[in-house]
Design a protein around this motif. Structure first.
Motif: not given
Length: 364
Positions: A111-131
């Motif tokens: 949804t946000v990518d559509v609203l932004s005109g294709g400007r979203i670049m999400p970054g992720f981690s996996t495993g147990r999150p910090m804290n």
């Protein structure tokens, strides 16, 4: 003014050559706020992103924090920022997927990518999150032991963003159903980044075709406590198995604090910040032997010289420089101004406004 840290000791050759210029310049913010007035802090973050676009930055990245006084919902902040900007790319560095439902997150990101005109670049981690122990029961009160928090979670998210079928298309009365996550934003699945701290995760990201985020905290795995040489080896290992090889995109995140236009008061404040963190540099921490990059403080010319000597920096042509925590809004304006006006050009970068960059079509 002498720079705050010694030059990296590594002399290992770069796989891409030390003369490579900086093609893309970004910045990373935690978006701190006063819990008594959270709107003001979020507004300040949005204004900083708008200011970054005016300066020609290619990207703005948001840290993800839970139960802290920083950005807890970067997707919502990106949505707001997308309506105040038109060219700057918007990323997360990083969103811990262990705290997310991949299906619902795919809907929000698309949804946000559509609203932004294709400007979203999400970054992720996996495993147990910090804290994670602080809030895991709030997310999984009864099912934590059944949850798989590993790489598969990211692969499922990408599958949803690609438009792979998750159900059956059809009609039920007057309602129409799609067989994929909606809205679908073409290209978003190809703009996902993975935040890797060690060789294994960097190689996994490469084998699976993700872009690579490498930050100021990594695992020391080459037998030394030299941050730069360890980071360079991780980047090379990533590209060695990525389908795009040397063209595979890697973004480096270091803390840089140029002082070209800083006041004496600001310089003193920056020095105190750097000194408070200097003791963790050059030491392996914990069972994973985590290494911290030194914060770079000095004029843009001094910082550029040190970056050109940095084995990790020589492997990349894009960066997302991290803004220091706990500084004042005027400090961030000064730092961003010097990065865009002096440090970036010293490294060969040209502002996006000069490149004539258009974001109606996402970067490759």
């Amino acid at each position: 003014m002498a720079a705050a840290v010694p030059s990296p000791s590594s002399s290992q050759p770069s796989g891409r050559g030390s003369s490579r210029t900086l093609a893309r310049l970004g910045f990373l913010t935690m978006g701190l706020f006063d819990p008594a007035d959270p709107r003001a802090g979020h507004e300040s973050t949005l204004e900083l992103i708008r200011f970054g676009e005016e300066l020609g930055f290619d990207s703005a990245w948001l840290r993800h924090r839970h139960l802290q006084f920083g950005i807890s919902s970067p997707v919502a902040v990106m949505a707001a920022a997308s309506q105040r900007t038109s060219t700057i790319e918007l990323g997360t560095a990083v969103t811990p997927l262990g705290a997310e439902n991949p299906f619902r997150l795919a809907e929000d990101l698309a949804t946000v990518d559509v609203l932004s005109g294709g400007r979203i670049m999400p970054g992720f981690s996996t495993g147990r999150p910090m804290n994670f122990e602080r809030y895991q029961d709030a997310i999984y009160p009864d099912t934590l032991e059944q949850e798989v928090l590993g790489y598969d979670r990211l692969l499922r998210l990408r599958s949803f963003l690609r438009g792979d079928a998750v159900g059956e298309a059809g009609r039920a009365g007057i309602e129409e159903f799609s067989d994929r996550v909606e809205p679908h934003s073409p290209g978003l699945a190809d703009r996902l980044w993975y935040g890797a701290a060690g060789l294994r995760s960097a190689q996994w990201a490469g084998e699976n075709g993700f872009r690579l985020l490498t930050s100021s905290v990594i695992a020391g795995e080459n037998g030394t406590t030299d941050f730069a040489s360890n980071q360079a080896e991780q980047i090379r290992a990533y590209r060695a198995v990525h389908p795009d090889g040397e063209r595979a995109r890697v973004s480096q995140g270091l803390v840089v604090i140029p002082t070209d236009s800083a006041t004496p008061t600001q310089r003193a404040r920056y020095r105190d910040y750097v000194d408070s963190r200097a003791g963790r540099v050059g030491v392996a921490h914990g069972p994973r032997r985590l290494l911290f990059a030194a914060d770079l403080l000095g004029t843009s010319a001094e910082i550029a010289e040190r970056l050109r000597d940095d084995a990790g920096f020589r492997e990349v042509d894009e960066v997302a420089f991290a803004l220091p925590f706990t500084l004042e809004p005027e400090d961030y304006v000064q730092i961003l101004g010097d990065i865009a006006g002096a440090l970036g050009p010293a490294l060969g970068w040209r502002p996006g406004v000069e490149k004539g960059r258009e974001h109606t079509a996402p970067l490759p």
